[in-house]
Design a protein around this motif. Structure first.
Motif, PDB file in Angstrom:
ATOM      1  N   VAL A  86     -42.822  46.808 -58.292  1.00  0.00           N
ATOM      2  CA  VAL A  86     -43.002  45.366 -58.496  1.00  0.00           C
ATOM      3  C   VAL A  86     -41.650  44.742 -58.784  1.00  0.00           C
ATOM      4  O   VAL A  86     -40.910  45.200 -59.674  1.00  0.00           O
ATOM      5  N   THR A  87     -41.351  43.677 -58.084  1.00  0.00           N
ATOM      6  CA  THR A  87     -40.103  42.942 -58.308  1.00  0.00           C
ATOM      7  C   THR A  87     -40.388  41.665 -59.087  1.00  0.00           C
ATOM      8  O   THR A  87     -41.544  41.283 -59.299  1.00  0.00           O
ATOM      9  N   ARG A  88     -39.340  41.033 -59.497  1.00  0.00           N
ATOM     10  CA  ARG A  88     -39.484  39.787 -60.258  1.00  0.00           C
ATOM     11  C   ARG A  88     -40.132  38.691 -59.420  1.00  0.00           C
ATOM     12  O   ARG A  88     -40.963  37.921 -59.909  1.00  0.00           O
ATOM     13  N   ALA A  89     -39.776  38.621 -58.184  1.00  0.00           N
ATOM     14  CA  ALA A  89     -40.371  37.604 -57.305  1.00  0.00           C
ATOM     15  C   ALA A  89     -41.867  37.824 -57.155  1.00  0.00           C
ATOM     16  O   ALA A  89     -42.662  36.875 -57.168  1.00  0.00           O
ATOM     17  N   GLN A  90     -42.273  39.107 -57.042  1.00  0.00           N
ATOM     18  CA  GLN A  90     -43.701  39.379 -56.932  1.00  0.00           C
ATOM     19  C   GLN A  90     -44.450  38.986 -58.201  1.00  0.00           C
ATOM     20  O   GLN A  90     -45.576  38.479 -58.143  1.00  0.00           O
ATOM     21  N   LEU A  91     -43.842  39.234 -59.369  1.00  0.00           N
ATOM     22  CA  LEU A  91     -44.480  38.822 -60.618  1.00  0.00           C
ATOM     23  C   LEU A  91     -44.658  37.312 -60.695  1.00  0.00           C
ATOM     24  O   LEU A  91     -45.700  36.801 -61.117  1.00  0.00           O
ATOM     25  N   ILE A  92     -43.644  36.564 -60.277  1.00  0.00           N
ATOM     26  CA  ILE A  92     -43.738  35.095 -60.310  1.00  0.00           C
ATOM     27  C   ILE A  92     -44.836  34.620 -59.369  1.00  0.00           C
ATOM     28  O   ILE A  92     -45.646  33.744 -59.697  1.00  0.00           O
ATOM     29  N   VAL A  93     -44.884  35.224 -58.186  1.00  0.00           N
ATOM     30  CA  VAL A  93     -45.919  34.826 -57.227  1.00  0.00           C
ATOM     31  C   VAL A  93     -47.304  35.145 -57.765  1.00  0.00           C
ATOM     32  O   VAL A  93     -48.252  34.355 -57.644  1.00  0.00           O
ATOM     33  N   ALA A  94     -47.442  36.337 -58.426  1.00  0.00           N
ATOM     34  CA  ALA A  94     -48.745  36.696 -58.987  1.00  0.00           C
ATOM     35  C   ALA A  94     -49.155  35.725 -60.095  1.00  0.00           C
ATOM     36  O   ALA A  94     -50.322  35.335 -60.199  1.00  0.00           O
ATOM     37  N   LEU A  95     -48.199  35.329 -60.944  1.00  0.00           N
ATOM     38  CA  LEU A  95     -48.505  34.376 -62.010  1.00  0.00           C
ATOM     39  C   LEU A  95     -48.926  33.026 -61.446  1.00  0.00           C
ATOM     40  O   LEU A  95     -49.895  32.405 -61.916  1.00  0.00           O
ATOM     41  N   LEU A  96     -48.218  32.560 -60.424  1.00  0.00           N
ATOM     42  CA  LEU A  96     -48.581  31.280 -59.811  1.00  0.00           C
ATOM     43  C   LEU A  96     -49.974  31.353 -59.178  1.00  0.00           C
ATOM     44  O   LEU A  96     -50.774  30.410 -59.279  1.00  0.00           O
ATOM     45  N   LEU A  97     -50.268  32.476 -58.553  1.00  0.00           N
ATOM     46  CA  LEU A  97     -51.596  32.623 -57.951  1.00  0.00           C
ATOM     47  C   LEU A  97     -52.684  32.646 -59.017  1.00  0.00           C
ATOM     48  O   LEU A  97     -53.779  32.084 -58.838  1.00  0.00           O
ATOM     49  N   PHE A  98     -52.394  33.286 -60.170  1.00  0.00           N
ATOM     50  CA  PHE A  98     -53.385  33.319 -61.257  1.00  0.00           C
ATOM     51  C   PHE A  98     -53.653  31.918 -61.798  1.00  0.00           C
ATOM     52  O   PHE A  98     -54.801  31.523 -62.020  1.00  0.00           O
ATOM     53  N   VAL A  99     -52.578  31.145 -62.015  1.00  0.00           N
ATOM     54  CA  VAL A  99     -52.745  29.771 -62.506  1.00  0.00           C
ATOM     55  C   VAL A  99     -53.510  28.930 -61.500  1.00  0.00           C
ATOM     56  O   VAL A  99     -54.398  28.137 -61.856  1.00  0.00           O
ATOM     57  N   LEU A 100     -53.182  29.104 -60.242  1.00  0.00           N
ATOM     58  CA  LEU A 100     -53.884  28.342 -59.211  1.00  0.00           C
ATOM     59  C   LEU A 100     -55.372  28.704 -59.178  1.00  0.00           C
ATOM     60  O   LEU A 100     -56.242  27.836 -59.077  1.00  0.00           O
ATOM     61  N   GLY A 101     -55.666  29.998 -59.300  1.00  0.00           N
ATOM     62  CA  GLY A 101     -57.064  30.413 -59.306  1.00  0.00           C
ATOM     63  C   GLY A 101     -57.824  29.889 -60.510  1.00  0.00           C
ATOM     64  O   GLY A 101     -58.982  29.467 -60.397  1.00  0.00           O
ATOM     65  N   LEU A 102     -57.159  29.896 -61.679  1.00  0.00           N
ATOM     66  CA  LEU A 102     -57.806  29.365 -62.876  1.00  0.00           C
ATOM     67  C   LEU A 102     -58.103  27.879 -62.732  1.00  0.00           C
ATOM     68  O   LEU A 102     -59.180  27.394 -63.095  1.00  0.00           O
ATOM     69  N   GLY A 103     -57.145  27.129 -62.185  1.00  0.00           N
ATOM     70  CA  GLY A 103     -57.382  25.705 -61.980  1.00  0.00           C
ATOM     71  C   GLY A 103     -58.515  25.445 -61.005  1.00  0.00           C
ATOM     72  O   GLY A 103     -59.338  24.547 -61.209  1.00  0.00           O
ATOM     73  N   LEU A 104     -58.559  26.249 -59.959  1.00  0.00           N
ATOM     74  CA  LEU A 104     -59.644  26.082 -58.993  1.00  0.00           C
ATOM     75  C   LEU A 104     -60.998  26.398 -59.629  1.00  0.00           C
ATOM     76  O   LEU A 104     -62.003  25.718 -59.364  1.00  0.00           O
ATOM     77  N   ALA A 105     -61.030  27.434 -60.500  1.00  0.00           N
ATOM     78  CA  ALA A 105     -62.299  27.777 -61.156  1.00  0.00           C
ATOM     79  C   ALA A 105     -62.769  26.647 -62.070  1.00  0.00           C
ATOM     80  O   ALA A 105     -63.952  26.293 -62.101  1.00  0.00           O
ATOM     81  N   ILE A 106     -61.834  26.057 -62.818  1.00  0.00           N
ATOM     82  CA  ILE A 106     -62.200  24.939 -63.702  1.00  0.00           C
ATOM     83  C   ILE A 106     -62.676  23.741 -62.884  1.00  0.00           C
ATOM     84  O   ILE A 106     -63.658  23.074 -63.225  1.00  0.00           O
ATOM     85  N   GLN A 107     -61.982  23.480 -61.790  1.00  0.00           N
ATOM     86  CA  GLN A 107     -62.368  22.349 -60.944  1.00  0.00           C
ATOM     87  C   GLN A 107     -63.748  22.561 -60.346  1.00  0.00           C
ATOM     88  O   GLN A 107     -64.585  21.642 -60.296  1.00  0.00           O
TER      89      GLN A 107
END
Length: 309
Positions: A86-107
């Protein structure tokens, strides 16, 4: 070919070299060729009818070990994914995807709640609106009741505080009149000299009465507090106030309005002229601050009780 079971050419002959479990038969072909030549020279063991000079059959060529198979696609995928890199870029992308998924679930959740109301019938919406109106009215009534209760408590608290202040003031006033509390204020100082000892106790009592009639609020004579039930006895060197012996000069400290107290003593035929006739001296001085600090012990009544509830 002969049907003799011992015929070396018979494939079912147990002595046939092809059916023997020769461990060397699984060796590579290069070694089997040399062994076949040697087997040709060895005498064959056959039955009496078989020819001795018959050539020995060639040894069968056995296949060698199969080459290793290439790894399948699944194994290559597992080898590529594990252990994870796992690289740093992959971690950032995974975090952004998690936040996006959480927002979509709330919406989606909020949208589903609103969609429940949008899909309701008109009668249900009217009923829900009526329930909300009733709840709002109950809350407004509760708010008004609590505000009224708070106002009553504040009013009662203010009344209690005012009553307490009035009680304290009344206590101070009664204490001053009873001689149990020290007092200060404007007034006069009356000094009576008696060089000949001609001053009688009734003369001092007359002075006290004149001062009270002029509005005196607190009186002290030679360190003795004079109150409503005070009495004077004796004369000359044995003058007593409430049983306490006092000696001339008699100093009266009086709290009251000086403009009323001094004329009351100097009127014609008043206290000053009466004392002067007895060869005594009387001087009056006004003062902006007179301190009456002589106190009397508070007496508790034996029989009298307050009639206020």
């Amino acid at each position: 070919m002969s049907d003799n079971p011992k015929n070396p050419e018979n494939p079912e002959n147990p002595e046939n070299p092809e059916n023997s479990e020769n461990p060397d038969s699984r060796k590579p072909e290069s070694s089997e060729a040399s062994k076949s030549s040697e087997g040709a020279k060895a005498p064959s063991v056959t039955s009496g009818t078989q020819r001795e000079d018959a050539p020995a059959p060639a040894a069968p060529v056995m296949p060698g070990p199969a080459p290793a198979a290439e790894p399948s696609g699944r194994r290559r995928l597992v080898a590529a994914l594990w252990p994870p890199r796992v690289t740093r870029a992959q971690l950032i992308v995974a975090l952004l995807l998690f936040v996006l998924g959480l927002g979509l679930a709330i919406q989606v959740s909020s949208t589903s709640d609103n969609s429940a109301l949008r899909g309701a019938r008109q009668e249900d919406l009217v009923r829900i609106l009526d329930e909300l109106d009733d709840r709002t009215q109950r809350l407004e009534d509760e708010k008004a009741r609590l505000e009224k209760q708070r106002t009553e408590l504040e009013s009662s608290s203010d009344q209690a505080e005012e009553a307490r202040k009035q009680t304290q003031e009344k206590e101070q006033q009664l204490g001053i009149l009873a001689g149990t509390v020290a007092a200060e204020g404007p007034g006069i100082t009356l000094t009576v000299g008696d060089p000949t000892g001609a001053v009688e106790s009734d003369m001092l009592l007359d002075a006290i009465q004149e001062l009270r009639a002029a509005g005196a609020e607190a009186i002290q004579v030679n360190g003795v507090r004079v109150v409503a039930d005070s009495y004077f006895t004796g004369s000359g060197d044995d003058m007593r106030i409430d049983g306490t012996k006092v000696a001339p000069p008699y100093v009266f400290k009086v709290i009251g309005k000086p403009e009323d107290l001094e004329p009351a003593l100097n009127i014609p035929g008043g206290v000053v002229q009466t004392l002067e006739k007895e060869q005594a001296t009387a001087t009056v001085e006004r003062s902006a601050k007179i301190v009456v600090d002589a106190l009397r012990p508070a007496k508790r009544p034996d029989y009298a009780q307050s009639s206020s509830q």
